[in-house]
Write a protein that holds these residues in place. Structure first.
Motif, mmCIF file in Angstrom:
data_model
loop_
_atom_site.group_PDB
_atom_site.id
_atom_site.type_symbol
_atom_site.label_atom_id
_atom_site.label_comp_id
_atom_site.label_asym_id
_atom_site.label_seq_id
_atom_site.Cartn_x
_atom_site.Cartn_y
_atom_site.Cartn_z
ATOM 1 N N THR A 286 0.820 -1.221 0.000
ATOM 2 C CA THR A 286 0.000 0.000 0.000
ATOM 3 C C THR A 286 0.845 1.257 0.000
ATOM 4 O OG1 THR A 286 -0.169 -0.101 2.397
ATOM 5 C CG2 THR A 286 -1.971 -1.089 1.126
ATOM 6 N N GLU A 287 2.134 1.129 0.287
ATOM 7 C CA GLU A 287 3.032 2.282 0.259
ATOM 8 C C GLU A 287 4.229 1.956 -0.630
ATOM 9 O OE1 GLU A 287 5.774 3.937 3.579
ATOM 10 O OE2 GLU A 287 3.846 4.966 3.775
ATOM 11 N N ILE A 288 4.543 2.885 -1.534
ATOM 12 C CA ILE A 288 5.648 2.690 -2.472
ATOM 13 C C ILE A 288 6.524 3.936 -2.453
ATOM 14 C CG2 ILE A 288 6.275 2.265 -4.891
ATOM 15 C CD1 ILE A 288 3.439 1.093 -5.254
ATOM 16 N N VAL A 289 7.817 3.741 -2.518
ATOM 17 C CA VAL A 289 8.748 4.861 -2.588
ATOM 18 C C VAL A 289 9.254 4.967 -4.019
ATOM 19 C CG1 VAL A 289 10.938 5.793 -1.777
ATOM 20 C CG2 VAL A 289 9.419 4.614 -0.179
ATOM 21 N N LEU A 290 9.079 6.159 -4.603
ATOM 22 C CA LEU A 290 9.537 6.442 -5.963
ATOM 23 C C LEU A 290 10.682 7.428 -5.877
ATOM 24 C CD1 LEU A 290 6.015 6.995 -7.572
ATOM 25 C CD2 LEU A 290 7.330 4.856 -7.442
ATOM 26 N N ARG A 291 11.694 7.229 -6.693
ATOM 27 C CA ARG A 291 12.860 8.116 -6.655
ATOM 28 C C ARG A 291 13.188 8.615 -8.053
ATOM 29 N NH1 ARG A 291 13.922 4.279 -2.663
ATOM 30 N NH2 ARG A 291 14.594 5.170 -0.696
ATOM 31 N N VAL A 292 13.785 9.824 -8.107
ATOM 32 C CA VAL A 292 14.302 10.374 -9.358
ATOM 33 C C VAL A 292 15.501 11.247 -9.018
ATOM 34 C CG1 VAL A 292 12.694 12.343 -9.376
ATOM 35 C CG2 VAL A 292 13.761 11.602 -11.512
#
Length: 181
Positions: A101-107
């Motif tokens: 239910t929780e996702i970490v996205l990076r850029v």
């Protein structure tokens, strides 16, 4: 098989953003254009069918996860002396695939999508988005890497995704010939 092994190992290690119900297909170099760690604000994408299908259609087809998400936090980090954004998103509704239910996205700032996050920080924090995520296995780690693209969570975007997901899978070995009566 490798993706399954990585997903199982990732689950056992407690990866942020990946869970045991993550299914991943092979990440291809052509996926980098579709999952560009970027944000677009196109409220009503146009669907192009046939051999000239557009990025939106290919993104829907290649995504391992498509979900309506809310950005809960957006922070700026330093990674190897480079600026980066970390977006923690909460999944509100899954349209394709599975995840936690929780996702970490990076850029990172050397990626083309970085400016799209920078100029849309406020928008991201106040509007729902549709996340298109393609998982890639990291040979040196049990964690899966999320390659992503965010679009507005508009009704038009969701309707077009649902339309594309309802289409029967195309078999490259099937040829259709139309005959006149």
């Amino acid at each position: 098989m490798r993706a399954l092994f990585v997903a199982i190992a990732c689950w056992g290690a407690g990866c942020a953003g990946a869970s045991s119900n993550v299914s991943a297909t092979e990440y291809r170099s052509s996926d980098a254009l579709l999952f560009d760690n970027a944000v677009d604000l196109v409220e009503a994408p146009v669907i192009v069918e046939g051999e000239w299908s557009g990025a939106f259609e290919r993104r829907v087809a290649r995504a391992d996860l498509i979900a309506v998400v809310r950005v809960e936090s957006l922070s700026s980090d330093l990674v190897k002396r480079r600026s980066a954004y970390r977006l923690t998103v909460t999944v509100e509704e899954r349209l394709k695939g599975g995840s936690s239910t929780e996702i970490v996205l990076r850029v990172r700032d050397d990626e083309p999508g970085y400016p799209t996050v920078r100029v849309n920080e406020d928008w991201l924090l106040h509007h729902p988005s549709v996340a298109f995520i393609k998982w890639e296995s990291d040979p040196g780690s049990p964690e899966l890497i999320a390659h992503w693209h965010l679009s507005p969570g508009s009704d038009a975007v969701r309707d077009k995704i649902e339309f594309l997901l309802r289409q029967p899978a195309k078999d490259p070995h099937t040829e259709v010939e139309v005959l006149e009566p």
